[in-house]
Design a protein around this motif. Structure first.
Motif, PDB file in Angstrom:
ATOM      1  N   ARG A  48      42.172  58.593  34.357  1.00 37.56           N
ATOM      2  CA  ARG A  48      42.973  58.171  35.498  1.00 37.56           C
ATOM      3  C   ARG A  48      42.195  57.197  36.384  1.00 37.56           C
ATOM      4  NH1 ARG A  48      44.446  62.823  36.723  1.00 37.56           N
ATOM      5  NH2 ARG A  48      42.925  63.324  38.360  1.00 37.56           N
ATOM      6  N   PHE A  49      40.891  57.475  36.577  1.00 40.24           N
ATOM      7  CA  PHE A  49      40.064  56.557  37.357  1.00 40.24           C
ATOM      8  C   PHE A  49      39.986  55.197  36.687  1.00 40.24           C
ATOM      9  CE2 PHE A  49      36.047  54.517  38.352  1.00 40.24           C
ATOM     10  CZ  PHE A  49      36.042  54.553  39.739  1.00 40.24           C
ATOM     11  N   PHE A  50      39.862  55.190  35.355  1.00 36.93           N
ATOM     12  CA  PHE A  50      39.811  53.915  34.631  1.00 36.93           C
ATOM     13  C   PHE A  50      41.101  53.125  34.844  1.00 36.93           C
ATOM     14  CE2 PHE A  50      41.032  51.627  30.726  1.00 36.93           C
ATOM     15  CZ  PHE A  50      40.057  50.642  30.736  1.00 36.93           C
ATOM     16  N   CYS A  51      42.251  53.803  34.769  1.00 39.23           N
ATOM     17  CA  CYS A  51      43.526  53.109  34.967  1.00 39.23           C
ATOM     18  C   CYS A  51      43.642  52.563  36.388  1.00 39.23           C
ATOM     19  CB  CYS A  51      44.683  54.054  34.660  1.00 39.23           C
ATOM     20  SG  CYS A  51      44.798  54.514  32.916  1.00 39.23           S
ATOM     21  N   LEU A  52      43.149  53.314  37.371  1.00 34.44           N
ATOM     22  CA  LEU A  52      43.148  52.824  38.749  1.00 34.44           C
ATOM     23  C   LEU A  52      42.232  51.608  38.897  1.00 34.44           C
ATOM     24  CD1 LEU A  52      43.055  56.199  40.724  1.00 34.44           C
ATOM     25  CD2 LEU A  52      44.948  54.575  40.606  1.00 34.44           C
ATOM     26  N   PHE A  53      41.093  51.635  38.202  1.00 31.11           N
ATOM     27  CA  PHE A  53      40.168  50.505  38.276  1.00 31.11           C
ATOM     28  C   PHE A  53      40.778  49.258  37.664  1.00 31.11           C
ATOM     29  CE2 PHE A  53      36.638  47.919  36.667  1.00 31.11           C
ATOM     30  CZ  PHE A  53      35.901  47.760  37.833  1.00 31.11           C
ATOM     31  N   VAL A  54      41.505  49.419  36.545  1.00 27.96           N
ATOM     32  CA  VAL A  54      42.185  48.283  35.915  1.00 27.96           C
ATOM     33  C   VAL A  54      43.242  47.713  36.864  1.00 27.96           C
ATOM     34  CG1 VAL A  54      43.720  47.617  34.023  1.00 27.96           C
ATOM     35  CG2 VAL A  54      41.739  49.065  33.563  1.00 27.96           C
ATOM     36  N   THR A  55      43.974  48.591  37.562  1.00 30.45           N
ATOM     37  CA  THR A  55      44.958  48.136  38.543  1.00 30.45           C
ATOM     38  C   THR A  55      44.279  47.390  39.696  1.00 30.45           C
ATOM     39  OG1 THR A  55      46.331  50.059  37.998  1.00 30.45           O
ATOM     40  CG2 THR A  55      46.851  48.872  40.031  1.00 30.45           C
ATOM     41  N   PHE A  56      43.150  47.956  40.152  1.00 29.60           N
ATOM     42  CA  PHE A  56      42.377  47.291  41.202  1.00 29.60           C
ATOM     43  C   PHE A  56      41.916  45.904  40.746  1.00 29.60           C
ATOM     44  CE2 PHE A  56      38.000  46.233  42.423  1.00 29.60           C
ATOM     45  CZ  PHE A  56      38.152  46.024  43.785  1.00 29.60           C
ATOM     46  N   ASP A  57      41.480  45.787  39.511  1.00 28.07           N
ATOM     47  CA  ASP A  57      41.031  44.509  38.952  1.00 28.07           C
ATOM     48  C   ASP A  57      42.124  43.452  39.098  1.00 28.07           C
ATOM     49  OD1 ASP A  57      40.073  42.407  37.392  1.00 28.07           O
ATOM     50  OD2 ASP A  57      40.533  43.425  35.495  1.00 28.07           O
ATOM     51  N   PHE A  58      43.343  43.802  38.710  1.00 30.52           N
ATOM     52  CA  PHE A  58      44.449  42.847  38.764  1.00 30.52           C
ATOM     53  C   PHE A  58      44.804  42.467  40.208  1.00 30.52           C
ATOM     54  CE2 PHE A  58      49.217  42.314  38.691  1.00 30.52           C
ATOM     55  CZ  PHE A  58      49.182  41.005  38.266  1.00 30.52           C
ATOM     56  N   LEU A  59      44.929  43.471  41.082  1.00 26.25           N
ATOM     57  CA  LEU A  59      45.303  43.198  42.470  1.00 26.25           C
ATOM     58  C   LEU A  59      44.211  42.445  43.212  1.00 26.25           C
ATOM     59  CD1 LEU A  59      46.974  46.622  43.370  1.00 26.25           C
ATOM     60  CD2 LEU A  59      48.089  44.491  42.684  1.00 26.25           C
ATOM     61  N   PHE A  60      42.951  42.831  42.983  1.00 29.29           N
ATOM     62  CA  PHE A  60      41.833  42.162  43.642  1.00 29.29           C
ATOM     63  C   PHE A  60      41.737  40.703  43.207  1.00 29.29           C
ATOM     64  CE2 PHE A  60      37.357  40.838  43.435  1.00 29.29           C
ATOM     65  CZ  PHE A  60      37.009  40.942  44.776  1.00 29.29           C
ATOM     66  N   THR A  61      41.914  40.452  41.905  1.00 25.52           N
ATOM     67  CA  THR A  61      41.852  39.074  41.401  1.00 25.52           C
ATOM     68  C   THR A  61      42.952  38.222  42.017  1.00 25.52           C
ATOM     69  OG1 THR A  61      40.928  39.874  39.305  1.00 25.52           O
ATOM     70  CG2 THR A  61      41.845  37.654  39.311  1.00 25.52           C
ATOM     71  N   GLY A  62      44.180  38.803  42.096  1.00 24.15           N
ATOM     72  CA  GLY A  62      45.279  38.060  42.704  1.00 24.15           C
ATOM     73  C   GLY A  62      45.026  37.744  44.169  1.00 24.15           C
ATOM     74  N   LEU A  63      44.484  38.727  44.915  1.00 22.89           N
ATOM     75  CA  LEU A  63      44.190  38.501  46.329  1.00 22.89           C
ATOM     76  C   LEU A  63      43.096  37.452  46.510  1.00 22.89           C
ATOM     77  CD1 LEU A  63      44.501  39.282  49.313  1.00 22.89           C
ATOM     78  CD2 LEU A  63      42.824  41.114  48.909  1.00 22.89           C
ATOM     79  N   PHE A  64      42.043  37.537  45.685  1.00 23.98           N
ATOM     80  CA  PHE A  64      40.933  36.585  45.785  1.00 23.98           C
ATOM     81  C   PHE A  64      41.412  35.172  45.472  1.00 23.98           C
ATOM     82  CE2 PHE A  64      36.156  37.149  45.826  1.00 23.98           C
ATOM     83  CZ  PHE A  64      35.891  35.820  46.120  1.00 23.98           C
ATOM     84  N   TRP A  65      42.284  35.053  44.465  1.00 24.13           N
ATOM     85  CA  TRP A  65      42.842  33.731  44.111  1.00 24.13           C
ATOM     86  C   TRP A  65      43.621  33.132  45.283  1.00 24.13           C
ATOM     87  CZ3 TRP A  65      48.283  33.268  43.754  1.00 24.13           C
ATOM     88  CH2 TRP A  65      48.734  31.996  43.421  1.00 24.13           C
ATOM     89  N   ALA A  66      44.454  33.983  45.923  1.00 33.64           N
ATOM     90  CA  ALA A  66      45.245  33.486  47.051  1.00 33.64           C
ATOM     91  C   ALA A  66      44.347  33.006  48.191  1.00 33.64           C
ATOM     92  CB  ALA A  66      46.195  34.582  47.539  1.00 33.64           C
ATOM     93  N   ILE A  67      43.269  33.748  48.465  1.00 35.95           N
ATOM     94  CA  ILE A  67      42.335  33.346  49.522  1.00 35.95           C
ATOM     95  C   ILE A  67      41.665  32.025  49.181  1.00 35.95           C
ATOM     96  CG2 ILE A  67      40.162  33.969  50.643  1.00 35.95           C
ATOM     97  CD1 ILE A  67      41.058  36.891  50.461  1.00 35.95           C
TER      98      ILE A  67
END
Length: 460
Positions: free
Chosen positions: A44-63
């Protein structure tokens, strides 16, 4: 050995049961444990980390885009609509999105237990990011955005490797460890002092506490079986001494019957499906964290006749059971143990392809019941075939007992613990197996008049 009431200290001085609850111990030391089919904590932690990876990358790109274009939100749309590998960094977000989709599909939905998918996503991401670093027009942009763009690319490269490391060195090893500890917690004292499996007392205490979860299975019962099986362990059948291979098969069959009988009569079964004929399918969690099935129903023929049809007329089963293409006896071990091969048909609509099984069978009369148990084995005369997927059966059994208030009818029970192998989603597997069990009872009821007719002719 009873699992309830144990309060002995743990290996390694972890303290007594009165000071640390089994829940806390399991959370800290067995994050790979799966209960009631739920995802383990480490997965479950791994799946949360994968979700974080996608959301963090999208946020960083927008910035990055907003800084480069002085806060113009239209630049975000421009990067997507007029994408170019030399000028846009939106493709880094797309790569993270592909990782997110594939990893959650395989490790959360299909629940695979292998590293191959994360290896593919990491290798593909790294290859693209290296290509991106070489092709991107770094000199054609505002230099104030360089640190952010470089950081985004390097972080994506780094995170993809973290995901590969986490699956291979955390998720899979910890789930395998939890599986080993659970199996050892239900086994004999031979594991008690195993330094690789500490804390078995806490696992047993936990399992005996939660009666609606996996704990229902892990409370061994006193065996109702007599001592005849133990006598067979001497390695003789009649006047003939068994070979080492035959003795191993004999022991495997006897142990399968013991375990299947205990599982059949353990608490914690939940109703999965009921039919118009009064048949009921129950399910619960098995020793390996898998779902197992129990079917009960009444067949209009006596128990002895039905037992003889299943055991001694095994090769004829394909003539009345449409789920079986072929069955044959591979080896006779003793008067109540043999090895058989069975080829099953495809599931409805071809959702589940053809499977075959090689199992050892052992049968015995317990009180007024006949019990026939099976368990998968490896046999040199039946290697895996390319035409079918080799399935694996855990301890399973059929029970034939005279029906209450109707001795000429059979109270039939079927315990099924099977692993069909292959990549089959759990919900598809549940549907296929419950359908197969229901259809099996329909075929058996259609065959019952033939058995009764044969019985009457035999009495003349």
């Amino acid at each position: 050995m009873s699992l309830t009431g144990h309060r002995s200290p743990l290996v390694g001085g972890l303290g007594s049961m009165s000071t640390v609850s089994p829940d806390i111990w399991l959370a800290n030391h067995l994050p790979g444990m799966q209960i009631n089919g739920r995802m383990s904590a480490v997965r479950r932690f791994f799946c949360l980390f994968v979700t974080f990876d996608f959301l963090f990358t999208g946020l960083f790109w927008a910035i990055c885009v907003l800084i480069k274009n002085e806060g113009a939100y239209s630049a975000l749309i421009e990067e997507i609509i007029h994408y170019n590998v030399r000028y846009s960094i939106f493709d880094i977000v797309m790569v993270a999105g592909v990782r997110f989709t594939l990893l959650l599909l395989m490790y959360a939905l299909l629940h695979i237990n292998h590293w191959w998918m994360v290896a593919i996503t990491t290798a593909g991401s790294c290859a693209f990011l290296i290509f991106k670093g070489l092709m991107y027009e770094w000199q054609g942009n505002d230099k104030s955005s360089y640190p952010f763009e470089v950081t985004l690319l390097l972080l994506s490269f780094f995170i993809s490797w973290i995901e590969a490391w986490f699956v291979d060195f955390r998720v899979l090893p910890q789930e395998n460890r939890a599986k080993s500890v659970l199996e050892a917690a239900t086994s004999s004292e031979q594991y008690e002092n195993d330094p690789l499996l500490p804390g078995l007392e806490r696992v047993r205490d936990y399992l005996s506490t939660y009666s609606e979860t996996v704990g229902d299975f892990y409370s061994p019962m006193e065996s109702p079986l007599g001592s005849e099986d133990e006598e067979e362990y001497g390695g003789f059948t009649g006047n003939r001494k068994l070979s080492p291979q035959e003795r191993e098969l004999q022991i495997c069959g006897v142990e399968a019957l013991h375990k299947a009988w205990e599982m059949l009569h353990s608490p914690g079964w939940k109703v999965e499906k009921e039919s118009a004929h009064g048949d009921t399918i129950y399910t619960r969690l098995g020793p390996r964290g898998n779902k197992i099935y129990k079917l009960t129903g009444v067949i209009d023929t006596d128990a002895n006749t039905l037992f003889n049809e299943f055991v001694h007329n095994f090769e004829n089963m394909s003539t009345w059971n449409k789920a079986i293409n072929m069955g044959r006896k591979v080896q006779s071990v003793d008067s109540s143990t043999d090895v058989v091969y069975q080829l099953a048909t495809e599931g409805p609509g071809g959702v589940v392809t053809a499977r075959d099984f090689v199992t050892v069978r052992h049968w015995k009369k317990i009180d007024n019941c006949w019990v026939s148990a099976i368990k998968s084995v490896i046999h040199k005369d039946e290697p895996p075939q390319k035409s079918a997927v080799r399935g694996e059966n855990g301890p399973s059994c059929w029970v034939f007992e005279p029906a209450e208030n109707a001795p000429r009818k059979c109270a039939f029970q079927w315990l099924l613990d099977t692993d069909l192998k292959g990549w089959i989603p759990q919900y598809v597997l549940d549907q296929a197996l419950t359908y197969a069990m229901t259809d099996f009872m329909t075929c058996l009821r259609s065959h019952a008049p033939t058995l009764k007719s044969s019985q009457r002719r035999g009495h003349r």
